[in-house]
Write an enzyme that holds these catalytic residues in place. Structure first.
Site, PDB file in Angstrom:
ATOM      1  N   THR A  11       0.818  -1.218   0.000  1.00 43.69           N
ATOM      2  CA  THR A  11       0.000   0.000   0.000  1.00 43.69           C
ATOM      3  C   THR A  11       0.846   1.260   0.000  1.00 43.69           C
ATOM      4  O   THR A  11       0.494   2.253  -0.634  1.00 43.69           O
ATOM      5  CB  THR A  11      -0.934  -0.006   1.225  1.00 43.69           C
ATOM      6  OG1 THR A  11      -1.829  -1.118   1.116  1.00 43.69           O
ATOM      7  CG2 THR A  11      -1.741   1.276   1.322  1.00 43.69           C
ATOM      8  N   THR A  84       1.533  -4.521   4.318  1.00 44.96           N
ATOM      9  CA  THR A  84       1.286  -4.924   5.705  1.00 44.96           C
ATOM     10  C   THR A  84       0.601  -6.280   5.830  1.00 44.96           C
ATOM     11  O   THR A  84       0.516  -6.817   6.939  1.00 44.96           O
ATOM     12  CB  THR A  84       0.427  -3.877   6.435  1.00 44.96           C
ATOM     13  OG1 THR A  84      -0.841  -3.741   5.767  1.00 44.96           O
ATOM     14  CG2 THR A  84       1.138  -2.524   6.470  1.00 44.96           C
ATOM     15  N   ASP A  85       0.118  -6.851   4.729  1.00 48.47           N
ATOM     16  CA  ASP A  85      -0.611  -8.125   4.813  1.00 48.47           C
ATOM     17  C   ASP A  85       0.202  -9.211   5.519  1.00 48.47           C
ATOM     18  O   ASP A  85      -0.325  -9.960   6.331  1.00 48.47           O
ATOM     19  CB  ASP A  85      -0.999  -8.613   3.419  1.00 48.47           C
ATOM     20  CG  ASP A  85      -2.184  -7.860   2.847  1.00 48.47           C
ATOM     21  OD1 ASP A  85      -2.855  -7.132   3.607  1.00 48.47           O
ATOM     22  OD2 ASP A  85      -2.449  -8.010   1.635  1.00 48.47           O
TER      23      ASP A  85
END
Length: 325
Positions: A11, A84-85
């Protein structure tokens, strides 16, 4: 030498409409107010331009190797920007193999750069501060977002959209960034690093399954697992329980591979000998399962796969979980 910043995808690198596939590391850092004023020499490199959810063990170990060479050549610390997943897993993977005193800091963003209130710039600024902070040296891999410093060992992503998603339920953050100053309040324990330069074929062969126990779970999905995987992590109910009907199947698997028992709750430990009914933690340990202590299912899977890839036997694996769990 300053800080080496390794930019992956995620992101934090998603541009506005019509601006191409992703932002480069240079573009990400150029948008950080106050970064130049820190006076920290920054060596920005683009590596592994993939979303966090698509990273592999091998890819991220390559990132760690690049970071390790940079420190050996004089870098004071390393910052990695990624999606961040999978950040809670890659952070723990790095922490298990990181041999240096220099901080290895991971950060990212929950909001895209073109969104109102984008958090990426503040997170990068905080991460660079931590990477050069004397008090952060020797703390291993650290996750820095929302002006908080978390140990890779404890941090979890706890919300799908909140900018305060990263938390350490068992301990709280190690430190905070306050008025531009890194305030470290706790120091995590460190252990001897595991081998980082693993043979890629052995790493690929060390497949570890994760089974989340649910209501009325009969273990049907575990049939034939011993033929396709080298290890299993079980995310059990509460303190480490499974339906009584599932216990024999797990015991049978434990005769062929290491089976690690964790809790699906998100915090707290697996117990060892409080309950004794079929499917309890006592029953499962008697059937050969290895308890994970405080390690959550995702981090337990990372540790187990590295141990298997390094050729560890069951006793060594049990000892490693007793030490690190």
């Amino acid at each position: 030498m300053g800080v080496v910043l390794l930019a992956l995808g995620g992101t934090i690198s998603v541009p506005g409409r019509g601006r191409g596939a992703r932002l480069s590391g240079a573009e990400i850092t150029a948008a950080v107010p106050g970064l130049t004023e820190l006076g920290v020499p920054l060596d920005v490199r683009d590596v592994q331009a993939v979303p966090g959810g698509s990273l592999t063990f091998a890819q991220f170990l390559d990132v760690v190797a690049i970071a390790s060479r940079a420190v050996a050549e004089g870098a004071d610390g390393v910052v990695v920007t990624q999606g961040t997943d999978s950040l809670e897993e890659t952070a723990f993977l790095a922490d298990l193999v990181w041999p240096h005193e220099a901080p290895f800091v991971l950060t990212g963003a929950m909001r895209q750069p073109a969104m109102a209130g984008a958090d990426g710039p503040a997170n990068v600024l905080a991460a660079v501060r931590v990477a050069t902070a004397p008090d952060a040296r020797g703390a291993g891999a650290l996750v820095v977002l929302n002006d908080e410093v978390h140990a890779a060992r404890w941090v979890r992503k706890t919300h799908s959209t909140s900018t305060a998603t990263f938390a350490s339920p068992n301990t709280g953050p190690l430190g905070h960034i306050v008025e531009g100053r890194v305030r470290m309040l706790l120091t995590p324990p460190r252990h001897e690093p595991l081998p980082a330069g693993l043979d890629r074929e052995r790493l690929e062969d060390a497949r570890v399954a994760l089974h989340v126990v649910t209501l009325d779970d009969d273990g049907d999905r575990l049939q034939g697992l011993e033929a396709t995987h080298r290890g299993l992590v079980v995310a059990g109910f509460g303190v480490g329980h499974v339906p009584g009907a599932l216990a024999p199947r797990l015991g049978a698997l434990a005769e062929h591979m290491p089976v690690v028992l964790t809790s699906r709750t998100g915090s707290g430990p697996v117990l060892r000998h409080t309950y004794s009914a079929p499917g309890s933690e006592t029953d499962l340990r008697r059937r050969g399962l290895i308890d994970s202590g405080f390690l959550d299912p995702y981090k337990a899977r990372v540790l187990l796969r590295l141990l298997l890839a390094a050729g560890a036997g069951r006793d060594d694996i049990a000892e490693a979980f007793a030490l690190r769990g």
